[in-house]
Scaffold this active site. Structure first.
Site, PDB file in Angstrom:
ATOM      1  N   ASN A  94       0.830  -1.205   0.000  1.00 19.31           N
ATOM      2  CA  ASN A  94       0.000   0.000   0.000  1.00 19.31           C
ATOM      3  C   ASN A  94       0.864   1.254   0.000  1.00 19.31           C
ATOM      4  O   ASN A  94       1.930   1.290   0.616  1.00 19.31           O
ATOM      5  CB  ASN A  94      -0.921   0.012   1.232  1.00 19.31           C
ATOM      6  CG  ASN A  94      -1.854  -1.196   1.246  1.00 19.31           C
ATOM      7  OD1 ASN A  94      -2.083  -1.818   0.213  1.00 19.31           O
ATOM      8  ND2 ASN A  94      -2.357  -1.551   2.415  1.00 19.31           N
ATOM      9  N   ASP A  96      -0.640   4.126   0.922  1.00 18.07           N
ATOM     10  CA  ASP A  96      -1.228   5.052   1.903  1.00 18.07           C
ATOM     11  C   ASP A  96      -0.335   5.089   3.144  1.00 18.07           C
ATOM     12  O   ASP A  96       0.583   4.280   3.290  1.00 18.07           O
ATOM     13  CB  ASP A  96      -2.669   4.634   2.242  1.00 18.07           C
ATOM     14  CG  ASP A  96      -2.758   3.262   2.915  1.00 18.07           C
ATOM     15  OD1 ASP A  96      -3.480   2.385   2.398  1.00 18.07           O
ATOM     16  OD2 ASP A  96      -2.082   3.066   3.963  1.00 18.07           O
ATOM     17  N   HIS A 111       5.983  -0.547  -2.639  1.00 23.42           N
ATOM     18  CA  HIS A 111       5.487   0.131  -3.852  1.00 23.42           C
ATOM     19  C   HIS A 111       5.549   1.645  -3.712  1.00 23.42           C
ATOM     20  O   HIS A 111       4.922   2.368  -4.481  1.00 23.42           O
ATOM     21  CB  HIS A 111       4.048  -0.305  -4.153  1.00 23.42           C
ATOM     22  CG  HIS A 111       3.979  -1.733  -4.626  1.00 23.42           C
ATOM     23  ND1 HIS A 111       2.807  -2.452  -4.670  1.00 23.42           N
ATOM     24  CD2 HIS A 111       4.951  -2.581  -5.056  1.00 23.42           C
ATOM     25  CE1 HIS A 111       3.063  -3.676  -5.119  1.00 23.42           C
ATOM     26  NE2 HIS A 111       4.352  -3.777  -5.347  1.00 23.42           N
ATOM     27  N   CYS A 119      12.392  13.551  -7.463  1.00 25.89           N
ATOM     28  CA  CYS A 119      12.820  14.391  -8.588  1.00 25.89           C
ATOM     29  C   CYS A 119      13.532  13.517  -9.621  1.00 25.89           C
ATOM     30  O   CYS A 119      14.495  12.825  -9.286  1.00 25.89           O
ATOM     31  CB  CYS A 119      13.783  15.480  -8.082  1.00 25.89           C
ATOM     32  SG  CYS A 119      14.497  16.467  -9.414  1.00 25.89           S
ATOM     33  N   GLY A 178      -5.233  -9.056   3.293  1.00 26.92           N
ATOM     34  CA  GLY A 178      -5.923  -8.147   2.379  1.00 26.92           C
ATOM     35  C   GLY A 178      -5.194  -7.925   1.076  1.00 26.92           C
ATOM     36  O   GLY A 178      -5.145  -6.798   0.570  1.00 26.92           O
TER      37      GLY A 178
HETATM   38  N1  APR Z   1     -10.643  -7.192   4.858  1.00 23.49           N
HETATM   39  C1  APR Z   1      -9.730  -8.076   4.360  1.00 23.49           C
HETATM   40  N2  APR Z   1      -9.487  -8.235   3.035  1.00 23.49           N
HETATM   41  C2  APR Z   1     -10.186  -7.455   2.181  1.00 23.49           C
HETATM   42  C3  APR Z   1     -11.148  -6.517   2.617  1.00 23.49           C
HETATM   43  C4  APR Z   1     -11.361  -6.402   4.020  1.00 23.49           C
HETATM   44  N3  APR Z   1     -12.243  -5.536   4.547  1.00 23.49           N
HETATM   45  N4  APR Z   1     -11.681  -5.918   1.520  1.00 23.49           N
HETATM   46  C5  APR Z   1     -11.070  -6.445   0.434  1.00 23.49           C
HETATM   47  N5  APR Z   1     -10.189  -7.383   0.831  1.00 23.49           N
HETATM   48  C6  APR Z   1      -9.281  -8.173   0.001  1.00 23.49           C
HETATM   49  C7  APR Z   1      -9.859  -8.640  -1.311  1.00 23.49           C
HETATM   50  O1  APR Z   1     -10.524  -9.888  -1.133  1.00 23.49           O
HETATM   51  C8  APR Z   1      -8.585  -8.808  -2.160  1.00 23.49           C
HETATM   52  O2  APR Z   1      -8.043 -10.109  -1.990  1.00 23.49           O
HETATM   53  O3  APR Z   1      -8.212  -7.334  -0.352  1.00 23.49           O
HETATM   54  C9  APR Z   1      -7.622  -7.786  -1.559  1.00 23.49           C
HETATM   55  C10 APR Z   1      -7.392  -6.595  -2.460  1.00 23.49           C
HETATM   56  O4  APR Z   1      -6.722  -7.046  -3.603  1.00 23.49           O
HETATM   57  P1  APR Z   1      -6.207  -5.974  -4.682  1.00 23.49           P
HETATM   58  O5  APR Z   1      -7.281  -4.968  -4.943  1.00 23.49           O
HETATM   59  O6  APR Z   1      -5.596  -6.748  -5.809  1.00 23.49           O
HETATM   60  O7  APR Z   1      -5.059  -5.163  -3.930  1.00 23.49           O
HETATM   61  P2  APR Z   1      -3.560  -5.628  -3.724  1.00 23.49           P
HETATM   62  O8  APR Z   1      -3.454  -7.105  -3.536  1.00 23.49           O
HETATM   63  O9  APR Z   1      -3.009  -4.760  -2.653  1.00 23.49           O
HETATM   64  O10 APR Z   1      -2.848  -5.207  -5.115  1.00 23.49           O
HETATM   65  C11 APR Z   1      -1.442  -5.414  -5.174  1.00 23.49           C
HETATM   66  O11 APR Z   1      -1.403  -4.343  -7.313  1.00 23.49           O
HETATM   67  O12 APR Z   1      -2.443  -2.618  -8.369  1.00 23.49           O
HETATM   68  C12 APR Z   1      -1.214  -3.044  -7.871  1.00 23.49           C
HETATM   69  O13 APR Z   1       0.566  -1.838  -6.931  1.00 23.49           O
HETATM   70  C13 APR Z   1      -0.779  -2.112  -6.780  1.00 23.49           C
HETATM   71  O14 APR Z   1      -0.074  -2.595  -4.535  1.00 23.49           O
HETATM   72  C14 APR Z   1      -1.027  -2.938  -5.520  1.00 23.49           C
HETATM   73  C15 APR Z   1      -0.826  -4.350  -6.022  1.00 23.49           C
END
Ligand code: APR
Length: 235
Positions: A94, A96, A111, A119, A178
């Site tokens: 993340n 954030d 990331h 810069c 997550g």
């Molecule tokens: N609690 C737990 N898990 C959750 C919740 C919640 N409240 N809400 C959603 N999720 C889970 C979803 O089931 C999913 O498996 O969070 C995950 C989100 O997956 P993505 O949207 O793919 O996010 P992420 O895995 O962080 O993506 C990885 O991809 O887009 C690039 O660089 C970006 O860091 C990001 C990377």
């Protein structure tokens, strides 16, 4: 380590841990932002092609950070780091600042971070909380036209990989929280730990990824599953 008393913990978080703070995931939505695919906006080509659009995308997300707070899952991980007797490292995908604001310190943003700008002229990375534009002057070299979000875009090399792999090579407990574990190299972290005997891999997710390398899966919202796991580990 015996199975029930890990010594070295590595946690990997993804967008799912910040959902209950009000920040959307990447793949939960239709993956579009104002009709643009995120992969296009968050890319070196996208930035070269339409710098103002990319700056707007990140300026909006950076500003949104002022409206959200760390949730119980972020706070539980900061407590685990404080009270855990063994080694601990939190790796987040993340960008954030919710883990930072929750108090996590042994934290690697692989990331990058919304609250940092880099810069492209001199390479300096600076803490940044306001908007960026092509007119923004670098705090170090003062040149304009080169400031970009200090975020790892698609096709770029993630940060702190050496430190991540070192910690993973020594971890006996790996917890993915997550994340859809679809973007490498983070998606491959579980295999680095599961490949060794006497290790434990755990997935905390709202929907299971189905990755067979996780020895255990706990489904539910992070604000419930993470505090529960931390309480177990610290008992
Ligand atoms: N609690 C737990 N898990 C959750 C919740 C919640 N409240 N809400 C959603 N999720 C889970 C979803 O089931 C999913 O498996 O969070 C995950 C989100 O997956 P993505 O949207 O793919 O996010 P992420 O895995 O962080 O993506 C990885 O991809 O887009 C690039 O660089 C970006 O860091 C990001 C990377």
């Amino acid at each position: 380590m015996t199975r029930d008393r890990p010594q070295s913990i590595v946690v990997l978080t993804g967008a799912g841990i910040s959902v209950e703070s009000g920040l959307p995931t990447f793949r939960g939505a239709d993956g579009l932002w104002e009709g643009h695919r995120v992969e296009e906006v968050a890319s070196p080509d996208g930035f070269a092609r339409e710098p103002l659009l990319v700056h707007r995308f990140y300026n909006l997300r950076r500003a949104a950070l002022h409206q959200v707070e760390p949730n119980a899952a972020h706070l539980a991980l900061a407590r685990l780091e404080r009270e855990w007797q063994g080694d601990f490292l939190l790796i987040t995908q993340n960008v954030d600042d919710l883990h930072d604001r929750a108090g996590s310190q042994r934290l690697l943003h692989m990331h990058g971070e919304l609250r940092r700008a880099r810069c492209t002229h001199c390479g300096a990375s600076s803490s940044w909380v306001t908007a960026l534009s092509p007119q923004t002057a670098c705090p170090s070299c003062v040149q304009t036209g080169g400031m970009r979000p200090d975020i790892v875009w698609f096709g770029e090399v993630p940060m702190h990989l050496e430190a991540c792999f070192t910690a993973l090579s020594q971890a006996d407990l790996f917890v993915a929280i997550g994340t859809s574990v679809t973007v490498y190299p983070a998606a491959g972290f579980v295999s680095l730990v599961a490949a060794r005997s006497e290790t434990r891999t755990l997935e905390l997710n709202q929907e299971a990824t189905g990755n067979p390398l996780f020895h255990e899966v706990r489904l539910g919202r992070a604000t419930e599953t993470v505090p529960e796991l931390v309480a177990e580990l610290l008992a």
